[in-house]
Design a protein around this motif. Structure first.
Motif, PDB file in Angstrom:
ATOM      1  N   ALA A 102       1.873   6.598  -6.272  1.00 18.17           N
ATOM      2  CA  ALA A 102       2.049   5.272  -6.760  1.00 18.17           C
ATOM      3  C   ALA A 102       2.780   5.166  -8.089  1.00 18.17           C
ATOM      4  O   ALA A 102       3.471   4.328  -8.235  1.00 18.17           O
ATOM      5  CB  ALA A 102       0.569   4.781  -7.154  1.00 18.17           C
ATOM      6  N   GLY A 103       2.589   6.137  -8.686  1.00 19.43           N
ATOM      7  CA  GLY A 103       3.554   6.200 -10.088  1.00 19.43           C
ATOM      8  C   GLY A 103       5.118   6.430  -9.734  1.00 19.43           C
ATOM      9  O   GLY A 103       5.725   5.520 -10.609  1.00 19.43           O
ATOM     10  N   GLY A 104       5.434   6.955  -9.017  1.00 19.98           N
ATOM     11  CA  GLY A 104       6.846   7.023  -8.399  1.00 19.98           C
ATOM     12  C   GLY A 104       7.306   5.626  -7.821  1.00 19.98           C
ATOM     13  O   GLY A 104       8.286   5.212  -8.211  1.00 19.98           O
ATOM     14  N   VAL A 105       6.463   4.937  -6.987  1.00 20.15           N
ATOM     15  CA  VAL A 105       6.740   3.679  -6.614  1.00 20.15           C
ATOM     16  C   VAL A 105       6.824   2.725  -7.910  1.00 20.15           C
ATOM     17  O   VAL A 105       7.834   1.931  -7.861  1.00 20.15           O
ATOM     18  CB  VAL A 105       5.610   3.042  -5.688  1.00 20.15           C
ATOM     19  CG1 VAL A 105       5.885   1.589  -5.493  1.00 20.15           C
ATOM     20  CG2 VAL A 105       5.668   3.828  -4.306  1.00 20.15           C
ATOM     21  N   ASP A 106       6.187   2.746  -8.780  1.00 18.67           N
ATOM     22  CA  ASP A 106       6.104   1.962 -10.181  1.00 18.67           C
ATOM     23  C   ASP A 106       7.483   2.136 -10.742  1.00 18.67           C
ATOM     24  O   ASP A 106       8.204   1.260 -11.095  1.00 18.67           O
ATOM     25  CB  ASP A 106       4.866   2.397 -11.144  1.00 18.67           C
ATOM     26  CG  ASP A 106       3.642   1.612 -10.723  1.00 18.67           C
ATOM     27  OD1 ASP A 106       3.613   0.768 -10.032  1.00 18.67           O
ATOM     28  OD2 ASP A 106       2.675   2.353 -11.136  1.00 18.67           O
ATOM     29  N   ARG A 107       7.797   3.359 -10.842  1.00 21.86           N
ATOM     30  CA  ARG A 107       9.010   3.836 -11.883  1.00 21.86           C
ATOM     31  C   ARG A 107      10.109   3.357 -10.772  1.00 21.86           C
ATOM     32  O   ARG A 107      11.353   2.494 -11.496  1.00 21.86           O
ATOM     33  CB  ARG A 107       9.292   5.291 -11.720  1.00 21.86           C
ATOM     34  CG  ARG A 107       8.392   5.685 -12.908  1.00 21.86           C
ATOM     35  CD  ARG A 107       8.456   7.332 -13.318  1.00 21.86           C
ATOM     36  NE  ARG A 107       8.140   8.282 -12.268  1.00 21.86           N
ATOM     37  CZ  ARG A 107       7.010   8.556 -11.947  1.00 21.86           C
ATOM     38  NH1 ARG A 107       5.799   8.110 -12.637  1.00 21.86           N
ATOM     39  NH2 ARG A 107       6.863   9.385 -10.814  1.00 21.86           N
ATOM     40  N   LEU A 108      10.158   3.480  -9.307  1.00 22.38           N
ATOM     41  CA  LEU A 108      11.392   2.938  -8.716  1.00 22.38           C
ATOM     42  C   LEU A 108      11.410   1.476  -8.776  1.00 22.38           C
ATOM     43  O   LEU A 108      12.690   0.935  -8.791  1.00 22.38           O
ATOM     44  CB  LEU A 108      11.181   3.435  -7.266  1.00 22.38           C
ATOM     45  CG  LEU A 108      12.226   2.946  -6.250  1.00 22.38           C
ATOM     46  CD1 LEU A 108      13.657   3.148  -6.559  1.00 22.38           C
ATOM     47  CD2 LEU A 108      12.050   3.414  -4.839  1.00 22.38           C
ATOM     48  N   LEU A 109      10.467   0.763  -8.848  1.00 21.43           N
ATOM     49  CA  LEU A 109      10.403  -0.847  -8.938  1.00 21.43           C
ATOM     50  C   LEU A 109      11.111  -1.455 -10.169  1.00 21.43           C
ATOM     51  O   LEU A 109      11.763  -2.199 -10.228  1.00 21.43           O
ATOM     52  CB  LEU A 109       8.866  -1.251  -8.639  1.00 21.43           C
ATOM     53  CG  LEU A 109       8.922  -2.706  -8.667  1.00 21.43           C
ATOM     54  CD1 LEU A 109       9.683  -3.325  -7.279  1.00 21.43           C
ATOM     55  CD2 LEU A 109       7.531  -3.188  -8.455  1.00 21.43           C
ATOM     56  N   SER A 123       0.686  -1.129   0.124  1.00 17.65           N
ATOM     57  CA  SER A 123       0.056   0.172  -0.062  1.00 17.65           C
ATOM     58  C   SER A 123       0.901   1.177   0.022  1.00 17.65           C
ATOM     59  O   SER A 123       1.903   1.158   0.667  1.00 17.65           O
ATOM     60  CB  SER A 123      -1.089  -0.180   1.108  1.00 17.65           C
ATOM     61  OG  SER A 123      -0.003   0.019   2.447  1.00 17.65           O
ATOM     62  N   ALA A 124       0.281   2.289  -0.560  1.00 20.23           N
ATOM     63  CA  ALA A 124       1.121   3.667  -0.870  1.00 20.23           C
ATOM     64  C   ALA A 124       0.297   4.724  -0.868  1.00 20.23           C
ATOM     65  O   ALA A 124      -0.902   4.574  -1.400  1.00 20.23           O
ATOM     66  CB  ALA A 124       2.047   3.664  -1.963  1.00 20.23           C
ATOM     67  N   PRO A 125       0.654   5.821  -0.515  1.00 19.76           N
ATOM     68  CA  PRO A 125      -0.183   7.059  -0.827  1.00 19.76           C
ATOM     69  C   PRO A 125      -0.762   7.232  -2.403  1.00 19.76           C
ATOM     70  O   PRO A 125       0.336   6.942  -3.257  1.00 19.76           O
ATOM     71  CB  PRO A 125       0.731   8.217  -0.394  1.00 19.76           C
ATOM     72  CG  PRO A 125       1.673   7.675   0.646  1.00 19.76           C
ATOM     73  CD  PRO A 125       2.085   6.313   0.195  1.00 19.76           C
ATOM     74  N   THR A 126      -1.651   7.150  -2.554  1.00 20.92           N
ATOM     75  CA  THR A 126      -2.271   7.400  -4.042  1.00 20.92           C
ATOM     76  C   THR A 126      -1.383   8.131  -4.792  1.00 20.92           C
ATOM     77  O   THR A 126      -1.082   8.105  -5.922  1.00 20.92           O
ATOM     78  CB  THR A 126      -3.789   7.951  -4.045  1.00 20.92           C
ATOM     79  OG1 THR A 126      -4.430   6.771  -3.242  1.00 20.92           O
ATOM     80  CG2 THR A 126      -4.307   7.816  -5.488  1.00 20.92           C
TER      81      THR A 126
END
Length: 200
Positions: free
Chosen positions: A177-184, A171-174
């Motif tokens: 979410a895009g930044g989490v996708d890019r980092l992953l 779970s992540a702040p909405t």
């Protein structure tokens, strides 16, 4: 749009109006069941009336508990909304002091006691989160857990292991979410991705 706020913890407020005692108790609630439990726990059986209101996003309820219609629950809800609060329940208990307050007096007393309680309560911004599922190979797992887990507001939990890696709930702040996708994608050279759940 200003951020919605909720309460950090339970708060109380009290006042006496023409010999009637009013005590408000407010607290954060996660869902409707929690709101009902809070109201049941905070209603004082010795009081003449235990009037209440709660708000959870677009959902809300209020109750006058025997006071004339619209003179108690609705003003309590107005106090919640007036301070931009969400996921909050408030119970205002009244002990009658022998002097009738009239409709206007009751509205001011219930709404005012709730507002007094909420005004001084510790508040925190509500951060909307999104949940998802991450499938990750064993070779990337430790790095992914360390780097994503260090991000503010990101929570991860291993749900299960597979032959090749792990499935994690995330779970992540909405807004992040895009930044989490890019980092992953960068960390794993595109081998791992999060499938975010559709918002309810």
């Amino acid at each position: 749009m200003p951020p919605r706020l909720t309460l950090v913890e339970r708060a109380t407020g009290r006042q006496e109006i023409r010999k009637s005692r009013f005590i408000a108790v407010a607290g954060p609630v996660a869902d409707e069941a929690a709101a009902k439990d809070f109201i049941a726990a905070q209603s004082d059986p010795s009081a003449g009336h235990n009037c209440w209101a709660w708000r959870l996003g677009q959902n809300y309820r209020f109750n006058d508990d025997g006071e004339p219609g619209g003179t108690a629950g609705k003003p309590i809800l107005a106090a919640i909304d007036g301070q931009g609060l969400d996921r909050v329940a408030v119970v205002v208990s009244r002990w009658f002091g022998g002097v009738l307050l009239g409709s206007g007096g009751l509205i001011r007393a219930y709404g005012g006691t709730a507002a007094l309680c909420l005004r001084d309560a510790a508040k925190v911004a509500l951060i909307e989160t999104v949940s998802g599922t991450l499938t990750c190979g064993f070779s990337d797992l430790a790095l992914v857990q360390a780097r994503l887990g260090a991000l503010p507001g990101v929570q991860m939990e291993v749900q299960s292991f597979t032959d090749s890696g792990a499935i994690l709930s995330v779970s992540a702040p909405t807004s992040d979410a895009g930044g989490v996708d890019r980092l992953l994608a960068d960390l794993t050279s595109g081998r791992s991705a999060i499938r975010w759940d559709d918002p309810a």
